[in-house]
Design an enzyme around this catalytic site. Structure first.
Site, mmCIF file in Angstrom:
data_model
loop_
_atom_site.group_PDB
_atom_site.id
_atom_site.type_symbol
_atom_site.label_atom_id
_atom_site.label_comp_id
_atom_site.label_asym_id
_atom_site.label_seq_id
_atom_site.Cartn_x
_atom_site.Cartn_y
_atom_site.Cartn_z
ATOM 1 C CG ASN A 53 18.957 56.109 25.558
ATOM 2 O OD1 ASN A 53 19.432 55.882 26.668
ATOM 3 N ND2 ASN A 53 17.959 55.408 25.052
ATOM 4 C CD GLU A 106 14.760 51.229 23.039
ATOM 5 O OE1 GLU A 106 15.823 51.085 23.683
ATOM 6 O OE2 GLU A 106 13.930 50.327 22.893
ATOM 7 N NE ARG A 146 25.120 56.713 30.655
ATOM 8 C CZ ARG A 146 25.065 57.825 29.939
ATOM 9 N NH1 ARG A 146 26.027 58.113 29.100
ATOM 10 N NH2 ARG A 146 24.055 58.663 30.071
ATOM 11 C CG ASP A 148 36.631 55.857 40.778
ATOM 12 O OD1 ASP A 148 37.169 56.698 41.525
ATOM 13 O OD2 ASP A 148 36.938 54.649 40.786
ATOM 14 C CG ASP A 176 14.822 44.714 22.683
ATOM 15 O OD1 ASP A 176 15.612 45.581 23.115
ATOM 16 O OD2 ASP A 176 13.640 44.981 22.358
ATOM 17 C CG HIS A 180 27.930 55.724 37.871
ATOM 18 N ND1 HIS A 180 27.062 56.646 38.405
ATOM 19 C CD2 HIS A 180 27.403 55.375 36.662
ATOM 20 C CE1 HIS A 180 26.056 56.849 37.566
ATOM 21 N NE2 HIS A 180 26.242 56.088 36.504
ATOM 22 C CB THR A 181 33.668 51.642 39.686
ATOM 23 O OG1 THR A 181 35.010 51.682 40.140
ATOM 24 C CG2 THR A 181 33.504 50.435 38.772
ATOM 25 C CB SER A 199 15.345 48.060 21.072
ATOM 26 O OG SER A 199 15.336 48.128 22.479
ATOM 27 C CG HIS A 253 21.029 53.753 29.109
ATOM 28 N ND1 HIS A 253 20.591 55.030 28.846
ATOM 29 C CD2 HIS A 253 21.750 53.855 30.261
ATOM 30 C CE1 HIS A 253 21.030 55.857 29.792
ATOM 31 N NE2 HIS A 253 21.753 55.162 30.650
ATOM 32 C CG ASP A 254 19.252 46.849 24.849
ATOM 33 O OD1 ASP A 254 18.371 47.360 24.134
ATOM 34 O OD2 ASP A 254 19.535 45.640 24.822
ATOM 35 N N PRO A 278 16.680 55.459 35.023
ATOM 36 C CG PRO A 278 18.466 54.623 36.256
ATOM 37 C CD PRO A 278 17.506 54.251 35.164
ATOM 38 N N GLY A 303 13.680 45.635 27.983
ATOM 39 C CA GLY A 303 14.351 44.344 27.880
ATOM 40 C C GLY A 303 15.606 44.317 27.029
#
Length: 327
Positions: free
Chosen positions: A94, A88, A62, A247, A74, A194-195, A76, A66-67, A164, A72
């Site tokens: 986050n 971030e 995850r 799951d 990186d 998400h499994t 961050s 998200h990174d 998202p 990109g």
């Protein structure tokens, strides 16, 4: 005019020659001379982490998603906020990122700094650790190229619109991935992350309690499943760390069970359930539910593609001494 064109062409060629291949692009042998034991060190470190903390794989996956989706790959997202800058990782979306993911990368970085100081980027560590952890819990192996540099900027304000959210419509989610160059099928494959992993009860409280009316829930849920979620999350207001597996059947195994769950009304998040109810994504849910190999192939290809999004190389970035601080 012709002379100017020749001169411009000459200068362009010279500038290309001045940038070494290792600086200008990613490669499989990027650390062959500078840190040959790089992969082995990461493998050992994250293996120990996964054994002691079985949620580390889902957490790191995850973190990587998200990174890379937000400006990109990186690293961050690993940077901590300071008095002068909200980073971030402290953006609202986050705040629910599990600590085990951050800890896995910190451990790998610490080990690599001892063996090869100031050599391996946090961005590469995150990309490789994610791949190795996914493989370790039963997922597909895919190729990761090395040579990413760490970003010098991390701002919470730059996150909005790039990631998202579970409450978004399927059109909004499709649009976010399309903006990064991903097809609907690739988006559905990446949703298969998400499994493994879990979601906090606070993220689904409106779905399972429907404005605090305990007996009402989103009708897309399987009724028995909704009742189970209500019981599991009953104390979420007092305990914000309460969470449920994404799951419920095989929570610590990377497989296609997540997709098999969706037609049965066993999707935890609104965005999970939306994958099956939307006619644009449903065919891919059914495809991946019926054939695990197809899911694995699609996921591996999408992850490899994601690992190249917005990559910084050469002098564009840096090698952070600590993953949570910009040098």
């Amino acid at each position: 005019m012709e002379g100017a064109t020749v001169l411009a062409l000459f200068l362009a060629v010279v500038s290309l020659l001045l940038v070494s291949p290792s600086e200008s692009r990613l490669s499989l042998d990027y650390y062959q001379r500078t840190c040959p034991q790089f992969e082995k060190i990461i493998q050992e470190t994250i293996s120990n982490k996964q054994i002691t903390s079985p949620t580390a794989a889902g957490a790191t996956l995850r973190l990587f998603l998200h990174d890379c989706l937000a400006n990109g790959c990186d690293a961050s997202v690993l940077v901590s906020s300071t008095f002068f800058n909200k980073a971030e990782r402290d953006a609202d979306i986050n705040l629910s990122l599990p600590g085990d993911g951050f800890d896995a990368i910190v451990r790998a970085k610490t080990a690599l700094e001892l063996a090869c100081p100031n050599t391996v980027s946090c961005a590469d560590i995150l990309a490789v650790s994610t791949r190795d952890l996914v493989t370790m819990v039963g997922g597909p192996h895919y190729t990761v190229y090395y040579g990413r540099k760490d970003g010098r900027v991390s701002k919470a304000s730059a996150i909005e619109g790039h990631l998202p959210k579970p409450t978004m419509s399927m059109s909004q989610i499709i649009e976010i991935f399309a903006a990064k160059g991903f097809s609907v099928r690739e988006m559905v494959a990446l949703s298969g992350a998400h499994t493994i992993g879990f979601s906090h009860c606070s993220e689904i409280s409106n779905d399972i309690y429907n404005n605090s009316k305990f007996s009402q829930y989103d009708p897309q849920y399987n009724p028995r499943f909704a009742s189970g979620l209500q019981r599991a999350c009953g104390d979420y207001k007092k305990n914000p760390t309460l969470s449920v597996f994404n799951d419920i059947m095989t929570p610590n195994k990377f497989d296609n069970m997540y997709f098999q769950n969706l037609p049965k009304g066993l999707g935890v998040l609104k965005s999970d359930r939306g994958l099956y109810s939307d006619p644009r994504t449903r065919p891919f849910v059914e495809e991946f539910a019926a054939d695990e190999n197809k899911f694995f192939q699609a996921f591996a290809q999408a992850m490899q593609k994601l690992s190249l999004v917005g990559v910084q190389t050469g002098r564009k970035g840096e090698i952070r001494r600590r993953c949570d601080q910009i040098n």
